[in-house]
Design an enzyme around this catalytic site. Structure first.
Site, PDB file in Angstrom:
ATOM      1  N   LEU A  89      28.335  42.750  24.642  1.00  0.00           N
ATOM      2  CA  LEU A  89      27.595  43.897  24.101  1.00  0.00           C
ATOM      3  C   LEU A  89      28.434  44.651  23.081  1.00  0.00           C
ATOM      4  O   LEU A  89      27.906  45.268  22.150  1.00  0.00           O
ATOM      5  CB  LEU A  89      27.240  44.821  25.277  1.00  0.00           C
ATOM      6  CG  LEU A  89      26.186  45.888  25.132  1.00  0.00           C
ATOM      7  CD1 LEU A  89      24.865  45.321  24.615  1.00  0.00           C
ATOM      8  CD2 LEU A  89      25.964  46.568  26.489  1.00  0.00           C
ATOM      9  N   GLY A 105      30.353  38.530  28.505  1.00  0.00           N
ATOM     10  CA  GLY A 105      30.192  39.724  29.338  1.00  0.00           C
ATOM     11  C   GLY A 105      31.401  40.064  30.178  1.00  0.00           C
ATOM     12  O   GLY A 105      31.262  40.521  31.313  1.00  0.00           O
ATOM     13  N   ARG A 123      27.146  45.839  48.224  1.00  0.00           N
ATOM     14  CA  ARG A 123      27.099  44.935  47.067  1.00  0.00           C
ATOM     15  C   ARG A 123      26.409  43.618  47.431  1.00  0.00           C
ATOM     16  O   ARG A 123      25.681  43.039  46.620  1.00  0.00           O
ATOM     17  CB  ARG A 123      28.519  44.673  46.546  1.00  0.00           C
ATOM     18  CG  ARG A 123      29.173  45.941  46.001  1.00  0.00           C
ATOM     19  CD  ARG A 123      30.442  45.628  45.278  1.00  0.00           C
ATOM     20  NE  ARG A 123      30.212  44.739  44.158  1.00  0.00           N
ATOM     21  CZ  ARG A 123      31.118  43.886  43.674  1.00  0.00           C
ATOM     22  NH1 ARG A 123      32.316  43.812  44.219  1.00  0.00           N
ATOM     23  NH2 ARG A 123      30.839  43.126  42.649  1.00  0.00           N
ATOM     24  N   HIS A 126      36.908  34.456  41.591  1.00  0.00           N
ATOM     25  CA  HIS A 126      37.114  35.689  42.365  1.00  0.00           C
ATOM     26  C   HIS A 126      36.367  35.672  43.690  1.00  0.00           C
ATOM     27  O   HIS A 126      36.159  36.721  44.298  1.00  0.00           O
ATOM     28  CB  HIS A 126      36.703  36.910  41.545  1.00  0.00           C
ATOM     29  CG  HIS A 126      37.673  37.243  40.440  1.00  0.00           C
ATOM     30  ND1 HIS A 126      37.424  38.160  39.449  1.00  0.00           N
ATOM     31  CD2 HIS A 126      38.917  36.759  40.184  1.00  0.00           C
ATOM     32  CE1 HIS A 126      38.463  38.227  38.617  1.00  0.00           C
ATOM     33  NE2 HIS A 126      39.371  37.381  39.040  1.00  0.00           N
ATOM     34  N   GLN A 134      33.867  35.155  37.122  1.00  0.00           N
ATOM     35  CA  GLN A 134      34.585  36.190  37.877  1.00  0.00           C
ATOM     36  C   GLN A 134      33.598  36.921  38.782  1.00  0.00           C
ATOM     37  O   GLN A 134      34.001  37.754  39.583  1.00  0.00           O
ATOM     38  CB  GLN A 134      35.200  37.201  36.902  1.00  0.00           C
ATOM     39  CG  GLN A 134      36.211  36.596  35.954  1.00  0.00           C
ATOM     40  CD  GLN A 134      36.529  37.566  34.823  1.00  0.00           C
ATOM     41  OE1 GLN A 134      37.454  38.359  34.913  1.00  0.00           O
ATOM     42  NE2 GLN A 134      35.754  37.513  33.759  1.00  0.00           N
ATOM     43  N   ASN A 135      32.308  36.620  38.616  1.00  0.00           N
ATOM     44  CA  ASN A 135      31.285  37.347  39.371  1.00  0.00           C
ATOM     45  C   ASN A 135      31.163  36.792  40.787  1.00  0.00           C
ATOM     46  O   ASN A 135      31.243  35.584  41.004  1.00  0.00           O
ATOM     47  CB  ASN A 135      29.936  37.237  38.656  1.00  0.00           C
ATOM     48  CG  ASN A 135      29.968  37.878  37.284  1.00  0.00           C
ATOM     49  OD1 ASN A 135      30.885  38.638  36.977  1.00  0.00           O
ATOM     50  ND2 ASN A 135      28.998  37.565  36.440  1.00  0.00           N
ATOM     51  N   VAL A 136      30.920  37.697  41.720  1.00  0.00           N
ATOM     52  CA  VAL A 136      30.828  37.292  43.121  1.00  0.00           C
ATOM     53  C   VAL A 136      29.378  37.319  43.600  1.00  0.00           C
ATOM     54  O   VAL A 136      29.113  37.177  44.788  1.00  0.00           O
ATOM     55  CB  VAL A 136      31.721  38.218  44.002  1.00  0.00           C
ATOM     56  CG1 VAL A 136      33.191  37.998  43.682  1.00  0.00           C
ATOM     57  CG2 VAL A 136      31.370  39.701  43.843  1.00  0.00           C
ATOM     58  N   ASP A 137      28.426  37.498  42.638  1.00  0.00           N
ATOM     59  CA  ASP A 137      27.043  37.793  43.017  1.00  0.00           C
ATOM     60  C   ASP A 137      26.162  36.582  43.306  1.00  0.00           C
ATOM     61  O   ASP A 137      25.062  36.737  43.847  1.00  0.00           O
ATOM     62  CB  ASP A 137      26.390  38.671  41.933  1.00  0.00           C
ATOM     63  CG  ASP A 137      26.442  38.034  40.530  1.00  0.00           C
ATOM     64  OD1 ASP A 137      26.369  36.799  40.404  1.00  0.00           O
ATOM     65  OD2 ASP A 137      26.553  38.804  39.551  1.00  0.00           O
TER      66      ASP A 137
HETATM   67  P1  OAD Z   1      34.014  44.761  33.280  1.00  0.00           P
HETATM   68  O1  OAD Z   1      33.187  45.823  33.922  1.00  0.00           O
HETATM   69  O2  OAD Z   1      35.458  45.014  33.122  1.00  0.00           O
HETATM   70  O3  OAD Z   1      33.438  44.425  31.836  1.00  0.00           O
HETATM   71  C1  OAD Z   1      32.076  44.184  31.630  1.00  0.00           C
HETATM   72  C2  OAD Z   1      31.889  43.706  30.205  1.00  0.00           C
HETATM   73  O4  OAD Z   1      30.527  43.359  30.040  1.00  0.00           O
HETATM   74  C3  OAD Z   1      32.218  44.753  29.132  1.00  0.00           C
HETATM   75  O5  OAD Z   1      33.036  44.151  28.133  1.00  0.00           O
HETATM   76  C4  OAD Z   1      30.849  45.138  28.564  1.00  0.00           C
HETATM   77  O6  OAD Z   1      30.905  45.426  27.174  1.00  0.00           O
HETATM   78  C5  OAD Z   1      30.065  43.881  28.811  1.00  0.00           C
HETATM   79  N1  OAD Z   1      28.621  44.103  28.983  1.00  0.00           N
HETATM   80  C6  OAD Z   1      27.990  45.102  29.642  1.00  0.00           C
HETATM   81  N2  OAD Z   1      26.662  44.942  29.622  1.00  0.00           N
HETATM   82  C7  OAD Z   1      26.431  43.795  28.930  1.00  0.00           C
HETATM   83  C8  OAD Z   1      25.254  43.077  28.557  1.00  0.00           C
HETATM   84  N3  OAD Z   1      24.020  43.486  28.900  1.00  0.00           N
HETATM   85  N4  OAD Z   1      25.397  41.935  27.835  1.00  0.00           N
HETATM   86  C9  OAD Z   1      26.630  41.508  27.458  1.00  0.00           C
HETATM   87  N5  OAD Z   1      27.768  42.124  27.795  1.00  0.00           N
HETATM   88  C10 OAD Z   1      27.683  43.257  28.518  1.00  0.00           C
HETATM   89  O7  OAD Z   1      33.738  43.406  34.116  1.00  0.00           O
HETATM   90  P2  OAD Z   1      34.599  42.056  34.161  1.00  0.00           P
HETATM   91  O8  OAD Z   1      35.230  41.771  32.863  1.00  0.00           O
HETATM   92  O9  OAD Z   1      33.732  41.024  34.773  1.00  0.00           O
HETATM   93  O10 OAD Z   1      37.643  41.651  39.754  1.00  0.00           O
HETATM   94  O11 OAD Z   1      35.705  42.464  35.194  1.00  0.00           O
HETATM   95  C11 OAD Z   1      36.678  41.506  35.547  1.00  0.00           C
HETATM   96  C12 OAD Z   1      37.114  41.717  36.966  1.00  0.00           C
HETATM   97  O12 OAD Z   1      37.528  43.085  37.140  1.00  0.00           O
HETATM   98  C13 OAD Z   1      36.018  41.553  38.012  1.00  0.00           C
HETATM   99  O13 OAD Z   1      35.805  40.213  38.376  1.00  0.00           O
HETATM  100  C14 OAD Z   1      36.533  42.364  39.167  1.00  0.00           C
HETATM  101  C15 OAD Z   1      36.967  43.580  38.385  1.00  0.00           C
HETATM  102  O14 OAD Z   1      37.915  44.382  38.975  1.00  0.00           O
HETATM  103  C16 OAD Z   1      37.954  41.849  41.039  1.00  0.00           C
HETATM  104  O15 OAD Z   1      37.318  42.600  41.765  1.00  0.00           O
HETATM  105  C17 OAD Z   1      39.149  41.081  41.488  1.00  0.00           C
END
Ligand code: OAD
Length: 228
Positions: free
Chosen positions: A198, A171, A56, A105, A88-91
């Protein structure tokens, strides 16, 4: 003075080529959370966990911010008020776009010693022999928050939520707490709330306003409307 708090999630970086967690074929469909994102998984098989985060980290290093990251950086520099970005992104893509960001995070680019809690810039590859530069122990781990651990900077974030006039979530699926509860905290503080995604999410009903579409399109449009 207006104060905007913006929470971002994996959907913001999707169009930079980084996979989300819970969308179809996402990271959690390919890897078991218990194996790669918990302290217990790391204790059981550190080599596996290091391989997961090394991959990653390499991907994130190659990735470039997209129009949504750029627009948020523009908002942070040009808005007549305060703009707090909590991710919440680590990137590291917010920083590449020029934003100042609160990493709740953690960050792939940083390493943490489980023995003495020293933090430092991670090498691209970490493994079980990686030594802490402070105490010399081979107890280095990625400086990312795993399930069962408390996210970083929670007091600072709570203060910002209690004093914001607008809260936006971009997102993020609203499936992981405490981040999924931020909208409620902002609402108690009397803030306007807006969700940009989205799709509809599990917590869409908590937001007063919604923008549906890809982040690279809807975020620049939303930023333009705030700066107009
Ligand atoms: P998720 O993978 O749970 O959700 C991603 C969200 O982005 C979804 O609601 C999609 O509909 C939306 N999405 C996808 N593509 C998109 C785009 N092009 N434009 C707009 N929205 C889009 O990711 P997170 O909510 O970030 O934590 O997840 C939260 C946490 O869960 C992360 O930080 C990580 C994970 O487990 C840890 O690892 C502690």
């Amino acid at each position: 003075m207006d104060k905007i708090v913006i929470l971002t999630g994996a959907g913001l970086s999707a169009e930079s080529g980084l996979g989300t967690f819970r969308d179809e074929g996402g990271l959690w469909a390919q890897h078991r959370i218990e194996d790669v994102a918990t302290p217990e998984g790391f204790a059981r098989d550190p080599a596996l966990v290091h391989r997961f985060y090394n991959a990653r980290r390499a991907q994130a290093q190659e990735a470039q911010p997209n129009a949504a990251h750029e627009a948020l950086a523009r908002l942070q520099s040009d808005f007549d008020g305060e703009v707090i970005l909590v991710t919440q992104n680590v990137d590291g893509l917010h920083e590449k776009a020029g934003s100042k960001t609160i990493h709740m995070h953690g960050e792939l680019a940083r390493a943490l010693c489980s023995t003495c809690e020293h933090r430092w810039d991670a090498d691209l590859e970490m493994d079980g022999d990686t030594r802490c530069p402070a105490c010399g122990q081979t107890t280095a781990r990625p400086d990312v928050v795993w399930f069962g651990e408390i996210p970083y900077h929670m007091d600072e974030i709570a203060d910002h939520l209690a004093t914001c006039t607008l809260f936006a979530a971009i997102g993020t699926s609203g499936q992981v707490y405490p981040a999924a509860g931020f909208v409620q905290e902002a609402q108690y503080a009397g803030a306007e709330t807006v969700e940009l995604n989205l799709n509809a999410t599990d917590i869409s009903r908590a937001f007063a306003t919604h923008h549906i579409g890809p982040a690279s399109q809807i975020v620049p449009e939303w930023v333009d409307s705030l700066l107009a």
